[in-house]
Design an enzyme around this catalytic site. Structure first.
Site, mmCIF file in Angstrom:
data_model
loop_
_atom_site.group_PDB
_atom_site.id
_atom_site.type_symbol
_atom_site.label_atom_id
_atom_site.label_comp_id
_atom_site.label_asym_id
_atom_site.label_seq_id
_atom_site.Cartn_x
_atom_site.Cartn_y
_atom_site.Cartn_z
ATOM 1 N N TYR A 59 -47.684 -8.276 17.563
ATOM 2 C CA TYR A 59 -48.283 -9.323 16.720
ATOM 3 C C TYR A 59 -47.946 -9.050 15.275
ATOM 4 C CZ TYR A 59 -51.015 -12.814 19.128
ATOM 5 O OH TYR A 59 -51.377 -13.908 19.847
ATOM 6 N N GLU A 109 -48.652 -11.624 12.467
ATOM 7 C CA GLU A 109 -48.997 -12.804 11.661
ATOM 8 C C GLU A 109 -48.861 -12.472 10.181
ATOM 9 O OE1 GLU A 109 -52.869 -14.060 12.951
ATOM 10 O OE2 GLU A 109 -52.096 -14.630 14.918
ATOM 11 N N ASP A 161 -32.460 -32.511 8.635
ATOM 12 C CA ASP A 161 -32.592 -31.730 9.869
ATOM 13 C C ASP A 161 -31.185 -31.575 10.410
ATOM 14 O OD1 ASP A 161 -32.823 -30.956 12.526
ATOM 15 O OD2 ASP A 161 -34.609 -32.176 12.895
ATOM 16 N N THR A 210 -32.549 -26.118 14.261
ATOM 17 C CA THR A 210 -32.751 -25.215 15.394
ATOM 18 C C THR A 210 -31.685 -24.138 15.281
ATOM 19 O OG1 THR A 210 -31.335 -26.584 16.782
ATOM 20 C CG2 THR A 210 -33.705 -26.957 16.956
ATOM 21 N N LYS A 250 -28.096 -24.395 19.049
ATOM 22 C CA LYS A 250 -27.067 -25.386 19.416
ATOM 23 C C LYS A 250 -25.714 -24.864 18.930
ATOM 24 C CE LYS A 250 -30.397 -29.170 19.534
ATOM 25 N NZ LYS A 250 -31.586 -28.985 18.697
ATOM 26 N N ARG A 280 -33.245 -19.891 21.299
ATOM 27 C CA ARG A 280 -33.990 -21.134 21.108
ATOM 28 C C ARG A 280 -35.012 -20.915 19.992
ATOM 29 N NH1 ARG A 280 -33.899 -25.449 23.955
ATOM 30 N NH2 ARG A 280 -32.241 -24.446 25.125
HETATM 31 N N1 DSN Z 1 -33.435 -32.411 22.307
HETATM 32 C C1 DSN Z 1 -32.417 -32.172 21.328
HETATM 33 C C2 DSN Z 1 -31.090 -32.684 21.773
HETATM 34 O O1 DSN Z 1 -30.754 -32.591 22.951
HETATM 35 O O2 DSN Z 1 -30.341 -33.176 20.962
HETATM 36 C C3 DSN Z 1 -32.826 -32.724 19.993
HETATM 37 O O3 DSN Z 1 -32.655 -31.804 18.998
#
Ligand code: DSN
Length: 437
Positions: free
Chosen positions: A45, A47, A191, A217, A220, A226
């Site tokens: 933990y 925080e 974003d 994110t 990707k 993730r």
């Molecule tokens: N769910 C995601 C995608 O597949 O593009 C959105 O960021």
């Protein structure tokens, strides 16, 4: 006895190994990223922020988080970052919580034209808490229309202008968006969940110098675990007049930090933060730039090969890792195409095309992406082969034997492209749940 969960993990590993992964938002994290994810840091933990925690024993995880922060700053040219958001959704939720009171206005990219769910969809907290309007793409070119964004911003006067997409195959003009935001007094939030890796590699326009706040994110094109992140090219005094105990304006960074924790999250996932740090370190290597170049070349080769086979590619091609295929001239819906391709061992997702006559669960298109297959070492000639297989599968949609044969061919082909994936270690169980009943 081995816990059956490890059997399912192995089954999923094999599925990932034996099929063509063309989901644009997926990738294969490296063994080093996976090792950090599966580490003892999950036990801790922590925080708070490095040096300012609510728990003892944080001296080592502090180092991990500091390294993650520094690497991320270098990667994008950011002055301030927060690496704790559990996902892109939490990053966006925290940013909106820091910037807006319920009922205030957001202007963002329409989900049905390629936007993100967390940018004001009525089904998401962003759409329930705030007053949202959208801009979209032109019906003739499927490209963003900056004049339309300008007009809508002038009329609606949003407090936040949001940009970024989950299925838009072209680059964004951050300078134009900033000038629109400045004219109407809006905070500009980008974003970059999808193109983050390509931006980090210097291959697409970097929003950091132009946008007030940037979220992403990490799993990707950035090829990490993730998770989510928030960044600012330059910290600034919050525009809402919130003051520090000393009576000076609170910096935006302070509002964002408290919006992440305790605003929308509890304890940070230190194992994920360690894995983010590893991925940022990998993305800083010259090989990542070469990988990212190949991601784009592969997407362009896939788009061109599909076009040669009579497929309609939205916007005529791609600047990034995404290829959007409008299937209406092929007399098959996105949903049917997704199912048929899956039978042939090709994983894609059905996708609305802008102004789609079909509902989201049917959709007229499919979205293809090249980050995962490029990680496996594929190049343009592989993409030409894949376009041929996609066409072969879609033109034999009702021939189960043909699709099965194609799946076998693809599995064989993929043997030459091993996954950078360490198999999960099965843990023997001391208690036999199955026979204990
Ligand atoms: N769910 C995601 C995608 O597949 O593009 C959105 O960021």
């Amino acid at each position: 006895m081995i816990d059956p969960i490890f059997g399912w993990i192995e089954a999923e590993r094999r599925r990932q190994e034996e099929g063509l992964e063309l989901i644009a938002s997926e990738n294969y994290a490296s063994p080093a990223v996976l090792a950090a994810l599966g580490s003892v840091l999950t036990n801790k933990y922590a925080e708070g922020l490095p040096g300012r925690r609510y728990y003892g024993g944080c001296e080592y995880v502090d180092e991990v988080e500091r390294i993650a922060q520094e690497r991320l700053k270098t990667l994008f040219g950011a002055e301030w970052v927060n690496v704790q958001p559990h996902s892109g959704a939490q990053a966006n939720e925290a940013v909106l919580l820091a910037l807006l009171k319920p009922g205030q206005k957001i202007l963002s990219f329409e989900l049905a034209h390629g936007g993100h769910l967390t940018h004001g969809s009525p089904l998401n907290s962003s759409g329930r808490l705030y007053n949202v309007r959208h801009y979209g793409v032109r019906s003739d070119t499927y490209l963003l229309d900056y004049d339309q964004i300008h007009e809508k911003a002038r009329e609606f006067r949003p407090a936040v202008l949001m940009a970024g997409a989950s299925s838009y195959p072209r680059d964004w003009d951050w300078t134009a968006l900033r000038s629109i935001a400045d004219e109407v007094g809006a905070i500009l939030v980008a974003d970059i969940a999808h193109p983050a890796g390509l931006i980090a590699a210097g291959l697409l326009n970097n929003p950091l110098p132009h946008c007030h706040i940037v979220t992403s994110t990490t799993h990707k094109t950035l090829r990490g675990p993730r998770g989510g992140i928030i960044m600012m090219g330059k910290d600034f005094d919050n525009p809402f007049g919130e003051l520090t105990p000393k009576g000076t304006p609170k910096k935006m960074s302070a509002l964002l930090d408290t919006a992440v924790f305790p605003g929308v999250q509890g304890g940070p996932h230190m194992h994920v933060i360690a894995a983010k740090a590893v991925a940022f370190g990998e993305a800083l290597q010259p090989a990542f730039r070469e990988y990212s170049r190949q991601v784009i070349r592969n997407a362009q080769a896939l788009a061109d090969s599909l076009k040669e086979r009579g497929y309609t590619i939205l916007t005529g091609g791609t600047d990034n890792h995404i290829v959007l295929v409008d299937l209406r001239n092929k007399n098959i819906t996105g949903r049917e195409a997704e199912k048929v391709l899956e039978k042939a061992g090709i994983t894609v997702n059905k996708n609305l095309i802008p102004y789609d006559p079909q509902p989201p669960l049917i959709a007229s298109g499919i979205r293809l992406g090249t980050p995962a297959l490029t990680t496996r070492g594929m190049n343009e000639s592989d993409m030409r082969q894949i376009a041929a297989w996609i066409d072969e599968a879609l033109t034999s949609a009702s021939d189960e034997t043909h699709l099965k044969r194609l799946k076998d061919t693809i599995r064989e082909y993929l043997r030459a492209y091993p996954l950078p994936y360490a198999p999960a270690a099965p843990t023997p169980l001391t208690h036999d749940f199955a026979s204990a009943g």
